[in-house]
Design an enzyme around this catalytic site. Structure first.
Site, PDB file in Angstrom:
ATOM      1  N   GLY A  39      54.847 -12.250 -32.414  1.00  0.00           N
ATOM      2  CA  GLY A  39      55.478 -12.110 -31.110  1.00  0.00           C
ATOM      3  C   GLY A  39      54.504 -12.235 -29.958  1.00  0.00           C
ATOM      4  O   GLY A  39      54.683 -11.616 -28.911  1.00  0.00           O
ATOM      5  N   CYS A  40      53.492 -13.026 -30.124  1.00  0.00           N
ATOM      6  CA  CYS A  40      52.412 -13.176 -29.145  1.00  0.00           C
ATOM      7  C   CYS A  40      52.596 -14.478 -28.364  1.00  0.00           C
ATOM      8  O   CYS A  40      53.179 -15.434 -28.871  1.00  0.00           O
ATOM      9  CB  CYS A  40      51.081 -13.195 -29.908  1.00  0.00           C
ATOM     10  SG  CYS A  40      49.615 -13.481 -28.924  1.00  0.00           S
TER      11      CYS A  40
END
Length: 181
Positions: free
Chosen positions: A35-36
């Protein structure tokens, strides 16, 4: 200077995975998160892996949730995400810590040998530096890795060649890999 083929890590199933199994290969060791903002680098990593695996490249993926909680899933959920969204084929290991008292010894050794030197210049680097500095405070002198998608290149001889921050151009990473192959 370490021989990184002497290290063992933990496979997704919890078993020991000696890096000696990769002896003679070129390794790109990466801490990742699903989720970066850098998660799209999985596309480049898979492209590089597909293009150079037959020449002896292995990319070793180590999910880590220590940076803004950007890898919150289980090992199976992370693997499924990467397989479905980015069609990754390179080995993925058990989620680890790369900083603090519980830092995986592999990452502690890599980052001690090649310490963080900054994210470079530009707006993205400046913004990331602020977040990383805040995050690193909780780990003190055991803040080895500053953010997700830090990459360590290990040559066929087992010795560290280079460290790449997530802000480094993936074309530079690929050129360094090609120089080792």
């Amino acid at each position: 200077m370490n021989d990184y083929f002497d290290f063992s890590v933990t496979a997704q199933d919890g078993s020991s995975a000696p890096l000696d199994a990769y002896r003679g290969k070129v390794l790109l060791i990466v801490n990742t998160a699903t989720g970066c903002g850098f998660t799209p680098q999985y596309e480049d990593l898979e492209r590089i892996y597909a293009g150079h695996h037959d020449q002896g490249l292995e990319i070793l993926d180590f999910p880590c949730n220590q940076f803004a909680g950007q890898a919150p899933g289980t090992d199976d959920e992370i693997n499924q995400f990467c397989s479905l969204k980015f069609d990754t084929k390179f080995p993925r290991f058990k989620k680890i810590d790369v900083n603090g008292e519980g830092a995986d010894p592999l990452f502690a050794a890599l980052a001690t040998e090649a310490p963080f030197k900054g994210f470079g210049k530009g707006i993205k680097a400046a913004a990331l530096s602020r977040f990383a500095k805040s995050n690193a405070k909780k780990f003190g002198d055991k803040a080895y890795v500053m953010w997700n998608f830090t990459k360590f290149l290990v040559g066929r001889d087992g010795h560290l060649v280079a460290r790449f921050e997530p802000t480094d151009d993936m074309a530079d990473v690929e050129r360094a890999i090609e120089g080792q192959l």
